[in-house]
Structure formats: C-alpha cells, structure tokens
Design a protein around this motif. Structure first.
Motif, short mmCIF file in Angstrom:
data_model
loop_
_atom_site.label_atom_id
_atom_site.label_comp_id
_atom_site.label_asym_id
_atom_site.label_seq_id
_atom_site.Cartn_x
_atom_site.Cartn_y
_atom_site.Cartn_z
N ASN A 12 5.85 10.27 -4.33
CA ASN A 12 4.89 9.18 -4.55
C ASN A 12 5.70 7.96 -4.99
O ASN A 12 6.10 7.85 -6.14
CB ASN A 12 3.87 9.60 -5.61
CG ASN A 12 2.76 8.58 -5.77
OD1 ASN A 12 2.97 7.38 -5.66
ND2 ASN A 12 1.57 9.07 -6.07
N VAL A 13 5.93 7.03 -4.08
CA VAL A 13 6.82 5.90 -4.33
C VAL A 13 6.40 5.07 -5.54
O VAL A 13 7.22 4.83 -6.42
CB VAL A 13 7.01 5.04 -3.07
CG1 VAL A 13 7.79 3.77 -3.38
CG2 VAL A 13 7.71 5.84 -1.97
N VAL B 74 4.86 -1.14 2.62
CA VAL B 74 4.09 0.10 2.66
C VAL B 74 4.99 1.29 2.31
O VAL B 74 6.19 1.26 2.56
CB VAL B 74 3.42 0.31 4.03
CG1 VAL B 74 2.27 -0.65 4.22
CG2 VAL B 74 4.42 0.17 5.16
N ALA B 75 4.36 2.32 1.75
CA ALA B 75 5.12 3.51 1.34
C ALA B 75 4.46 4.76 1.90
O ALA B 75 3.24 4.93 1.80
CB ALA B 75 5.18 3.59 -0.19
N ASP B 76 5.28 5.61 2.47
CA ASP B 76 4.88 6.94 2.93
C ASP B 76 3.75 6.95 3.94
O ASP B 76 2.93 7.86 3.96
CB ASP B 76 4.53 7.83 1.73
CG ASP B 76 5.77 8.22 0.95
OD1 ASP B 76 6.84 8.36 1.57
OD2 ASP B 76 5.68 8.37 -0.27
N SER B 77 3.72 5.95 4.80
CA SER B 77 2.76 5.93 5.89
C SER B 77 3.26 4.96 6.95
O SER B 77 3.41 3.77 6.68
CB SER B 77 1.38 5.48 5.39
OG SER B 77 0.46 5.51 6.45
N GLY B 78 3.52 5.51 8.13
CA GLY B 78 3.98 4.68 9.23
C GLY B 78 2.83 3.92 9.88
O GLY B 78 1.67 4.06 9.51
N HIS B 79 3.17 3.09 10.86
CA HIS B 79 2.17 2.32 11.60
C HIS B 79 1.08 3.27 12.10
O HIS B 79 1.37 4.37 12.57
CB HIS B 79 2.85 1.59 12.76
CG HIS B 79 1.95 0.64 13.47
ND1 HIS B 79 1.05 1.06 14.42
CD2 HIS B 79 1.81 -0.69 13.37
CE1 HIS B 79 0.38 0.03 14.87
NE2 HIS B 79 0.83 -1.06 14.26
N PRO B 80 -0.19 2.86 12.02
CA PRO B 80 -1.31 3.74 12.39
C PRO B 80 -1.29 4.26 13.83
O PRO B 80 -1.88 5.29 14.12
CB PRO B 80 -2.55 2.87 12.17
CG PRO B 80 -2.13 1.86 11.17
CD PRO B 80 -0.67 1.59 11.45
N ALA B 81 -0.60 3.58 14.74
CA ALA B 81 -0.55 4.03 16.14
C ALA B 81 0.61 4.98 16.40
O ALA B 81 0.83 5.37 17.53
CB ALA B 81 -0.46 2.83 17.08
N VAL B 82 1.32 5.37 15.36
CA VAL B 82 2.46 6.27 15.47
C VAL B 82 2.09 7.62 14.86
O VAL B 82 1.44 7.68 13.81
CB VAL B 82 3.68 5.68 14.71
CG1 VAL B 82 4.82 6.66 14.64
CG2 VAL B 82 4.12 4.38 15.37
N VAL B 83 2.49 8.69 15.51
CA VAL B 83 2.27 10.02 14.93
C VAL B 83 3.11 10.10 13.67
O VAL B 83 4.32 9.95 13.70
CB VAL B 83 2.64 11.14 15.92
CG1 VAL B 83 2.51 12.49 15.25
CG2 VAL B 83 1.76 11.07 17.16
N GLY C 255 0.82 -1.21 0.00
CA GLY C 255 0.00 0.00 0.00
C GLY C 255 0.85 1.25 0.00
O GLY C 255 1.98 1.25 0.46
N SER C 256 0.26 2.31 -0.53
CA SER C 256 0.91 3.61 -0.55
C SER C 256 -0.02 4.64 0.08
O SER C 256 -1.22 4.65 -0.21
CB SER C 256 1.22 3.99 -2.01
OG SER C 256 1.77 5.28 -2.08
N ARG C 257 0.52 5.49 0.93
CA ARG C 257 -0.20 6.54 1.65
C ARG C 257 -1.51 6.00 2.27
O ARG C 257 -1.44 5.17 3.17
CB ARG C 257 -0.42 7.74 0.74
CG ARG C 257 0.91 8.37 0.32
CD ARG C 257 0.78 9.67 -0.48
NE ARG C 257 -0.37 9.83 -1.31
CZ ARG C 257 -0.47 9.38 -2.57
NH1 ARG C 257 0.52 8.72 -3.13
NH2 ARG C 257 -1.56 9.60 -3.27
N GLU C 258 -2.68 6.44 1.84
CA GLU C 258 -3.93 5.96 2.46
C GLU C 258 -4.11 4.46 2.25
O GLU C 258 -4.66 3.76 3.11
CB GLU C 258 -5.15 6.72 1.90
CG GLU C 258 -5.18 8.18 2.27
CD GLU C 258 -4.34 9.08 1.35
OE1 GLU C 258 -4.26 10.29 1.64
OE2 GLU C 258 -3.76 8.59 0.37
N GLY C 259 -3.66 3.95 1.12
CA GLY C 259 -3.68 2.50 0.90
C GLY C 259 -2.77 1.79 1.87
O GLY C 259 -3.04 0.67 2.31
N ALA C 260 -1.66 2.44 2.24
CA ALA C 260 -0.75 1.88 3.25
C ALA C 260 -1.42 1.86 4.62
O ALA C 260 -1.24 0.91 5.39
CB ALA C 260 0.55 2.67 3.29
N ASP C 261 -2.19 2.91 4.94
CA ASP C 261 -2.92 2.93 6.21
C ASP C 261 -3.81 1.70 6.31
O ASP C 261 -3.85 1.01 7.34
CB ASP C 261 -3.76 4.20 6.34
CG ASP C 261 -2.94 5.47 6.47
OD1 ASP C 261 -1.74 5.38 6.82
OD2 ASP C 261 -3.52 6.55 6.23
#
Length: 188
Positions: A168-169, A107-116, A83-89
């Motif tokens: 955009n990876v 995943v690209a350009d989005s860290g783990h959802p529990a991380v700021v 996934g990338s960005r929102e797809g990564a979320d």
C-alpha cells in the motif's frame, strides 16, 4: 486538518483539507478499505512544499461525475490528481476523459484502465489515453509489464517508480509518494 462534508453525486463525502493557501492543490483518492488517515503522512510532507491537500476519505460510491461535482463544490478549477488502487482507477479515468481540470497524475498500484492489470482484467477497455505528465508507482502487487503497457497509453511525460515489497504505497511509502507528487507539481 479541516473535515468538510461535500456534495458528491447523490450524497456527500468527507474531504480532509489542510495545508497553506496556495495556487497548487492536490486531490488524493484512496483505495477501497483504506483508513481515512491513509494520506496523512503524504499530506504533511506536501504542506512543507507549499501544497494544499484535499484528501477524500472514501471513494465508495463515487464516480467520474460525482468527483467533478466535488471539485466544483470545493471551487477547484485546476488540481494535481493522485490515487491509490481503486482511487487510482478513478484518477486514470478522470485524467483520460476530462480536459483542462488536471495538471498532473500520480497513481499507485493500478495501471491504465485499458490495460490488463494486477486484477487480471481491464477496468475500462475503451478508456482513452492520458495527456498529462504521469507517474505510476508500483509495489509488489502490480507487475512491471502492466506499468510498461500503461506507458503506451500516456501521451505526455511518463515515469514508473518501482517500490519492492510495498503493498500500500500511501501507507507504507508516504515519503516516496510525496516526493513524486512534488516533482509532478513543479514547473521545472
């Protein structure tokens, strides 16, 4: 490339399917606003590595339940998740909350959802850790601190790939993304 209309949640979504018939499948989730062909370069490279690809054209309106339903409709019991960005979320959430459906996570350009993250907030503060081999690709829009903190929420092999100046990876670094996916799908 074959385009399928697949039931997902309360509607349908278009999935672009291509590549050799293989026991290795890759589900690709784009960012919001990405063109339908954002993963075409990545997919072409994956097909050369004997991987079958299922690229969702848009994640608008999709959630965890609808994506699991989509996998059922496609008769995919075991996939590598990308996934990338929102797809990564969405990919992070699926990987963290679903056992036995996914072999790996890229995943690209989005860290783990529990991380700021780069958006300045947590996506889902109570998201559990991921227990899959995971690669996080970061461009200039995601900080290294977010990536490092995400690594603490992966209870498996974790790798960070830094790509300087990439917004955009999948669109700008398709060959790097394909390489990371192939590495995650290999059993060696």
């Amino acid at each position: 490339m074959e385009q399928l209309q697949v039931a997902a949640g309360n509607g349908t979504c278009t999935v672009r399917v291509d590549g050799p018939e293989s026991r290795h499948a890759v589900l690709l989730l784009p960012g919001v606003g990405d063109p339908a062909d954002v993963y075409d370069d990545v997919c072409t490279r994956l097909h050369n590595s004997d991987l079958r690809t299922y690229a969702v054209e848009s994640v608008d309106g999709l959630g965890e339940g609808s994506l699991l339903g989509l996998l059922d409709e496609l008769k995919l019991a075991w996939v590598n998740l990308v996934g990338s960005r929102e797809g990564a979320d969405l990919a992070w959430l699926l990987a963290a909350r679903t056992f036995g459906r996914f072999a790996s996570l890229v995943v690209a350009d989005s860290g783990h959802p529990a991380v700021v993250g780069s958006r300045g907030a947590k996506v889902v503060s109570d998201c559990p850790a991921v227990e899959l081999p995971t690669t996080l690709m970061i461009g200039k829009s995601t900080t290294r601190a977010c990536a490092d903190e995400s690594g603490r929420r992966v209870f498996a092999d974790f790798r960070v790939v830094e790509l300087d100046g990439i917004d955009n990876v999948p669109a700008q670094a398709g060959h790097e993304m394909a390489t990371e996916i192939v590495l995650r799908t290999s059993s060696w």
